[in-house]
Design an enzyme around this catalytic site. Sequence first.
Site, PDB file in Angstrom:
ATOM      1  N   TRP A  11      37.069 -16.527  23.798  1.00  0.00           N
ATOM      2  CA  TRP A  11      38.305 -16.051  24.440  1.00  0.00           C
ATOM      3  C   TRP A  11      38.509 -16.628  25.830  1.00  0.00           C
ATOM      4  O   TRP A  11      39.566 -16.417  26.430  1.00  0.00           O
ATOM      5  CB  TRP A  11      38.294 -14.519  24.494  1.00  0.00           C
ATOM      6  N   GLU A 163      32.173 -30.162  20.329  1.00  0.00           N
ATOM      7  CA  GLU A 163      33.535 -29.963  20.829  1.00  0.00           C
ATOM      8  C   GLU A 163      33.954 -31.168  21.666  1.00  0.00           C
ATOM      9  O   GLU A 163      33.606 -31.255  22.856  1.00  0.00           O
ATOM     10  CB  GLU A 163      33.597 -28.715  21.709  1.00  0.00           C
ATOM     11  N   GLY A 169      42.048 -27.412  23.479  1.00  0.00           N
ATOM     12  CA  GLY A 169      43.292 -26.905  24.033  1.00  0.00           C
ATOM     13  C   GLY A 169      44.436 -27.910  24.044  1.00  0.00           C
ATOM     14  O   GLY A 169      45.458 -27.680  24.691  1.00  0.00           O
ATOM     15  N   GLY A 230      39.017 -21.528  20.351  1.00  0.00           N
ATOM     16  CA  GLY A 230      39.521 -20.958  21.588  1.00  0.00           C
ATOM     17  C   GLY A 230      40.843 -20.263  21.366  1.00  0.00           C
ATOM     18  O   GLY A 230      40.909 -19.106  20.928  1.00  0.00           O
ATOM     19  N   GLY A 231      41.939 -20.952  21.630  1.00  0.00           N
ATOM     20  CA  GLY A 231      43.270 -20.353  21.617  1.00  0.00           C
ATOM     21  C   GLY A 231      43.604 -19.587  20.349  1.00  0.00           C
ATOM     22  O   GLY A 231      44.195 -18.496  20.418  1.00  0.00           O
TER      23      GLY A 231
END
Length: 247
Positions: A11, A163, A169, A230-231
């Site tokens: 998060w 990653e 992102g 993530g998002g």
Amino acid sequence: MPRVKIAAGNWKMNGLAGSVSELDALIAGAAGGAEVVICPPATLIAAFAARARDSRVAIGGQDCHAAASGAHTGDLSAEMLADAGASHVIVGHSERRADHGESDAAVRAKAEAAWRAGLVAIICVGETESSRDAGDTLGVVGRQLRGSVPGGATAANTVIAYEPVWAIGTGRTPTLAEIAEVHDFMRADLASRFGTGAADGFRLLYGGSVKPTNAAEIFAVGNVDGGLVGGASLKAGDFLPIVAAAS
Ligand code: PGA
């Protein structure tokens, strides 16, 4: 033994007390056989862990200090994360490496701190765009793996996340062939260090712009054992299809 896939949500610096409703929806909706981990900001770990107790969702931290306690203003130890109810912790995320100058040696010490506290370490590696453009992707990933993954790593205490920095992102992802190349390389590199049998057990996650629309094809790549997201982990409506894709 087939490796159980993992859908892990990072998060980052997002989430307030009201975000527990997303966790509730995730707990209610998660089906299938994948392991599910949510790493909220540290302020929410205790509340989330209490909420997720006896559910299939595990809670993790996003970073830890290498020491167990001491004069380190603003830092959190792995023991504190465990005490708050976490079972996992991300170490060496590229945002930590970039924003806080974390070296491979620092990341390695954090992974060992995680184990000391009984946590699973999710160790992140990945090349920048300039490294990829220079043809040095495997060189960077290999150096980070060797430098950041301690010699005591096992499939039980460690998960590794590839990653690519330029994919985080951005909505951009490597091709499936590029993901396969790095994950095959990581498996082989781990085998050369830990032996083939041990290396076969490690879960190798892909992270960087994983979405409900691309998760299934990415998770179907050989040697990809799930994702660090993530998002698209912030909303249960986005993350649940990703959990399903990992099942
Ligand atoms: P993203 O982040 O899914 O928002 O690209 C992934 C990560 O940084 O772990």
